[in-house]
Design an enzyme around this catalytic site. Structure first.
Site, PDB file in Angstrom:
ATOM      1  N   HIS A  30       0.863  -1.190   0.000  1.00 56.36           N
ATOM      2  CA  HIS A  30       0.000   0.000   0.000  1.00 56.36           C
ATOM      3  C   HIS A  30       0.900   1.241   0.000  1.00 56.36           C
ATOM      4  O   HIS A  30       1.755   1.364  -0.866  1.00 56.36           O
ATOM      5  CB  HIS A  30      -0.904  -0.108   1.243  1.00 56.36           C
ATOM      6  CG  HIS A  30      -2.050   0.860   1.312  1.00 56.36           C
ATOM      7  ND1 HIS A  30      -2.471   1.620   0.264  1.00 56.36           N
ATOM      8  CD2 HIS A  30      -2.881   1.194   2.354  1.00 56.36           C
ATOM      9  CE1 HIS A  30      -3.497   2.369   0.648  1.00 56.36           C
ATOM     10  NE2 HIS A  30      -3.759   2.137   1.909  1.00 56.36           N
ATOM     11  N   HIS A  61      -2.272  -1.813  -9.767  1.00 55.30           N
ATOM     12  CA  HIS A  61      -3.257  -1.220  -8.869  1.00 55.30           C
ATOM     13  C   HIS A  61      -4.530  -2.044  -8.929  1.00 55.30           C
ATOM     14  O   HIS A  61      -4.891  -2.538  -9.984  1.00 55.30           O
ATOM     15  CB  HIS A  61      -3.556   0.237  -9.288  1.00 55.30           C
ATOM     16  CG  HIS A  61      -4.187   1.023  -8.202  1.00 55.30           C
ATOM     17  ND1 HIS A  61      -5.538   1.002  -7.964  1.00 55.30           N
ATOM     18  CD2 HIS A  61      -3.633   1.824  -7.262  1.00 55.30           C
ATOM     19  CE1 HIS A  61      -5.791   1.779  -6.929  1.00 55.30           C
ATOM     20  NE2 HIS A  61      -4.658   2.283  -6.474  1.00 55.30           N
ATOM     21  N   ASP A  68       2.889   5.731  -6.462  1.00 55.69           N
ATOM     22  CA  ASP A  68       4.133   5.604  -5.709  1.00 55.69           C
ATOM     23  C   ASP A  68       5.373   5.483  -6.587  1.00 55.69           C
ATOM     24  O   ASP A  68       6.486   5.506  -6.085  1.00 55.69           O
ATOM     25  CB  ASP A  68       4.061   4.369  -4.787  1.00 55.69           C
ATOM     26  CG  ASP A  68       3.106   4.594  -3.640  1.00 55.69           C
ATOM     27  OD1 ASP A  68       3.069   5.725  -3.132  1.00 55.69           O
ATOM     28  OD2 ASP A  68       2.391   3.652  -3.262  1.00 55.69           O
TER      29      ASP A  68
HETATM   30  N1  ACO Z   1       4.921  -6.622 -10.369  1.00 54.81           N
HETATM   31  C1  ACO Z   1       4.813  -7.825 -10.963  1.00 54.81           C
HETATM   32  N2  ACO Z   1       3.667  -8.522 -11.053  1.00 54.81           N
HETATM   33  C2  ACO Z   1       2.580  -7.963 -10.499  1.00 54.81           C
HETATM   34  C3  ACO Z   1       2.601  -6.714  -9.871  1.00 54.81           C
HETATM   35  C4  ACO Z   1       3.828  -6.020  -9.816  1.00 54.81           C
HETATM   36  N3  ACO Z   1       3.944  -4.831  -9.236  1.00 54.81           N
HETATM   37  N4  ACO Z   1       1.370  -6.417  -9.422  1.00 54.81           N
HETATM   38  C5  ACO Z   1       0.591  -7.442  -9.756  1.00 54.81           C
HETATM   39  N5  ACO Z   1       1.308  -8.387 -10.426  1.00 54.81           N
HETATM   40  C6  ACO Z   1       0.808  -9.617 -11.012  1.00 54.81           C
HETATM   41  C7  ACO Z   1       0.485 -10.655  -9.965  1.00 54.81           C
HETATM   42  O1  ACO Z   1       1.588 -11.492  -9.701  1.00 54.81           O
HETATM   43  C8  ACO Z   1      -0.673 -11.369 -10.598  1.00 54.81           C
HETATM   44  O2  ACO Z   1      -0.151 -12.232 -11.598  1.00 54.81           O
HETATM   45  P1  ACO Z   1      -0.860 -13.676 -11.892  1.00 54.81           P
HETATM   46  O3  ACO Z   1      -2.208 -13.304 -12.472  1.00 54.81           O
HETATM   47  O4  ACO Z   1       0.054 -14.342 -12.850  1.00 54.81           O
HETATM   48  O5  ACO Z   1      -0.963 -14.374 -10.566  1.00 54.81           O
HETATM   49  C9  ACO Z   1      -1.442 -10.270 -11.333  1.00 54.81           C
HETATM   50  O6  ACO Z   1      -0.446  -9.287 -11.637  1.00 54.81           O
HETATM   51  C10 ACO Z   1      -2.551  -9.644 -10.508  1.00 54.81           C
HETATM   52  O7  ACO Z   1      -2.017  -9.228  -9.251  1.00 54.81           O
HETATM   53  P2  ACO Z   1      -2.824  -9.198  -7.896  1.00 54.81           P
HETATM   54  O8  ACO Z   1      -1.859  -9.266  -6.774  1.00 54.81           O
HETATM   55  O9  ACO Z   1      -3.935 -10.187  -7.940  1.00 54.81           O
HETATM   56  O10 ACO Z   1      -3.471  -7.742  -7.986  1.00 54.81           O
HETATM   57  P3  ACO Z   1      -4.121  -6.948  -6.797  1.00 54.81           P
HETATM   58  O11 ACO Z   1      -5.144  -6.060  -7.396  1.00 54.81           O
HETATM   59  O12 ACO Z   1      -4.523  -7.855  -5.694  1.00 54.81           O
HETATM   60  O13 ACO Z   1      -2.875  -6.097  -6.234  1.00 54.81           O
HETATM   61  C11 ACO Z   1      -1.319  -4.382  -5.857  1.00 54.81           C
HETATM   62  C12 ACO Z   1      -2.701  -4.740  -6.421  1.00 54.81           C
HETATM   63  C13 ACO Z   1      -1.228  -4.813  -4.413  1.00 54.81           C
HETATM   64  C14 ACO Z   1      -1.166  -2.857  -5.912  1.00 54.81           C
HETATM   65  C15 ACO Z   1      -0.219  -5.067  -6.720  1.00 54.81           C
HETATM   66  O14 ACO Z   1      -0.295  -4.615  -8.053  1.00 54.81           O
HETATM   67  C16 ACO Z   1       1.181  -4.845  -6.153  1.00 54.81           C
HETATM   68  O15 ACO Z   1       1.616  -5.603  -5.286  1.00 54.81           O
HETATM   69  N6  ACO Z   1       1.933  -3.806  -6.663  1.00 54.81           N
HETATM   70  C17 ACO Z   1       3.237  -3.511  -6.116  1.00 54.81           C
HETATM   71  C18 ACO Z   1       3.100  -2.722  -4.813  1.00 54.81           C
HETATM   72  C19 ACO Z   1       2.619  -1.320  -5.044  1.00 54.81           C
HETATM   73  O16 ACO Z   1       3.124  -0.595  -5.883  1.00 54.81           O
HETATM   74  N7  ACO Z   1       1.630  -0.906  -4.229  1.00 54.81           N
HETATM   75  C20 ACO Z   1       1.101   0.458  -4.241  1.00 54.81           C
HETATM   76  C21 ACO Z   1      -0.290   0.505  -4.778  1.00 54.81           C
HETATM   77  S1  ACO Z   1      -0.894   2.160  -4.811  1.00 54.81           S
HETATM   78  C22 ACO Z   1      -1.263   2.436  -3.190  1.00 54.81           C
HETATM   79  O17 ACO Z   1      -1.685   1.594  -2.444  1.00 54.81           O
HETATM   80  C23 ACO Z   1      -1.080   3.772  -2.693  1.00 54.81           C
END
Ligand code: ACO
Length: 447
Positions: free
Chosen positions: A285, A326, A382
């Site tokens: 987050h 996201h 971010d």
């Molecule tokens: N890098 C690589 N792969 C990713 C990333 C990433 N940053 N984010 C998602 N994926 C992949 C997952 O591995 C998943 O792949 P799969 O379908 O093969 O299993 C797919 O994309 C979907 O990901 P989920 O985790 O199901 O997506 P969710 O909506 O639950 O997560 C989140 C969103 C937490 C923001 C995620 O994209 C993430 O971890 N990003 C990195 C952390 C980040 O930047 N967070 C800040 C968000 S903005 C904020 O909160 C202010």
């Protein structure tokens, strides 16, 4: 789409049997058919409870462990269309607010629903300005932290401790009491954040100054020392103010959901904000801004970007490209677009952050790569914000604190809305129990 925009009601008599706002469900277990009303593009999960296989059946529930498709409240504060990359506070596009407002104007908008007129604005700024000092005992409490305490840990604990200084804050249904705590929280967050930073540097605290704007005062508390005067650069003050606007609210994200969850127990706002800030601290987050900087530093040079992308892809979710992806935005994050543009302006003042080239290359490669394109992963708020914070001189560990300061106005707006909501009840989800059935106790020497 993260938010459902409520549809305008049809003209009377416009509905036909075919276009009724209802969902017809047939339970294949019993052959029974049910009609579930649809309002604002949703069905009420409680309407499923009537669907039973027999008198002993609890009734059907919906299962949605990470709220992927569950609206937890009705809100009039923030609208997001994740497919189109739209973000609006109280109807105003984020791009217009970022260009034309100050953060305190936007905080007022979030809290009260309308932009303030001149008189309202001046009074509001005065209220916030005159609440920036913190109790000396709170300062002593901050002194007790270890020299290397993480600033977010200090912020969360200090905000929670504030509830003991203002016991009247427990009267959450008294609007005047609530307003007072809102002034205090918005005013004191920068002071606590700056004191946490000074503590980590082993430097004396710099007290707030009433002749400075919200962001000028914050930068002064951060960077002034007793040894010399400090005048914040107007371009950096403006950049910080815009970053605060962009971070002020984001509808029902993890931290705001925590705020509403805790607030639903009628907990005081200091404890609730501390809980919301704890959620924000997590690396998935608001903690992602800190992780992005660590990641860019670890990559070290543009030439190593392809190898890093390969590792992320082969890591199958184990290793993530921080600042990417996201839950709601599946096209672009409008905040990231504004921040990326602003980064260039800030670097004209501070000199170019060498990590920017690595970030740009990461973005360039990721946006062409099938892995990221297929999963709709784009830079989020971010991805570039940390580069600006670093250019301003803020240490990496304090980045999430800079997110928590402006998000406080969003948390408090959502909290106020929750307490005024006639449907408000304590948040209490159900579960699917998969553990043991009843079993008899076994004495310790027989196990
Ligand atoms: N890098 C690589 N792969 C990713 C990333 C990433 N940053 N984010 C998602 N994926 C992949 C997952 O591995 C998943 O792949 P799969 O379908 O093969 O299993 C797919 O994309 C979907 O990901 P989920 O985790 O199901 O997506 P969710 O909506 O639950 O997560 C989140 C969103 C937490 C923001 C995620 O994209 C993430 O971890 N990003 C990195 C952390 C980040 O930047 N967070 C800040 C968000 S903005 C904020 O909160 C202010």
């Amino acid at each position: 789409m993260g938010t459902v925009e409520a549809k305008k009601p049809e003209a009377p008599g416009a509905a036909t049997a075919e276009s009724r706002d209802a969902l017809t469900l047939t339970d294949q277990r019993t052959g029974k058919t049910y009609e579930i009303p649809i309002a604002d593009g949703t069905i009420r999960a409680i309407d499923l409870r009537q669907i039973k296989t027999g008198p002993d059946d609890f009734g059907l529930m919906s299962y949605d462990p990470a709220f992927l498709n569950t609206a937890s409240c009705k809100s009039r504060i923030t609208f997001i269309d994740g497919e189109k990359g739209i973000l609006r506070y109280r109807g105003y596009p984020i791009e217009q607010l970022a260009e034309k407002c100050t953060y305190l104007e936007v905080a007022y908008l979030l809290l009260y629903g309308e932009l303030p007129n001149r008189k309202q604005y001046d009074e509001w700024v005065q209220r916030i300005t005159y609440h920036t000092m913190i109790h000396e005992s709170l300062k002593k409490l901050m002194d007790a932290f270890n020299y290397d305490a993480h600033p977010m840990g200090m912020l969360i604990s200090t905000v929670a401790a504030m509830s003991t200084f203002y016991p009247e804050a427990h009267q959450v249904h008294d609007v005047d009491v609530r307003t007072k705590q809102i002034h205090r929280l918005i005013a004191k967050m920068p002071t606590i954040a700056a004191f946490a930073y000074k503590h980590s540097m082993g430097m004396p605290y710099v007290y707030p100054r009433n002749d400075l704007s919200y962001c000028e005062n914050f930068l002064t508390m951060l960077f002034k020392t007793p040894a010399e005067d400090y005048k914040p650069n107007p371009a950096l003050v403006k950049a910080l103010d815009v970053l605060f606007i962009l971070h002020a609210d984001h509808e029902q994200n993890c931290g705001t959901n925590a705020m509403r969850g805790i607030g639903s127990a009628h907990t005081d706002p200091y404890s609730s904000v501390a809980g919301a800030a704890a959620a924000l601290y997590g690396p998935l987050h608001g903690g992602a801004n800190e992780e992005v900087l660590k990641m860019l530093t670890e990559i070290g040079s543009v030439s190593k970007v392809p190898a890093f992308i390969k590792e992320v892809k082969e890591g199958k979710g184990e290793k993530r490209l921080m600042g990417f992806g996201h839950r709601v935005y599946k096209n672009f994050d409008p905040r990231a677009k504004i921040i990326k543009r602003m980064a260039e302006q800030v670097f004209e003042v501070t000199g170019r952050n060498p990590l920017l080239d690595i970030a740009l290359e990461l973005e360039r490669i990721a946006l062409q790569d099938d892995y990221f394109v297929k999963r709709k992963l784009y830079p989020n708020v971010d991805f570039y914000s940390g580069l600006i914070y670093q250019a301003i001189g803020i240490p990496t560990a304090a980045f999430t604190v800079l997110f928590a300061i402006p998000r406080t106005s969003g948390w408090l707006s959502q909290w106020g809305e929750l307490l005024e909501d006639p449907e408000e009840k304590i948040a209490r989800p159900r579960q699917i129990y998969l553990g043991y059935g009843e079993r008899n106790f076994v004495p310790i020497d027989k196990r």
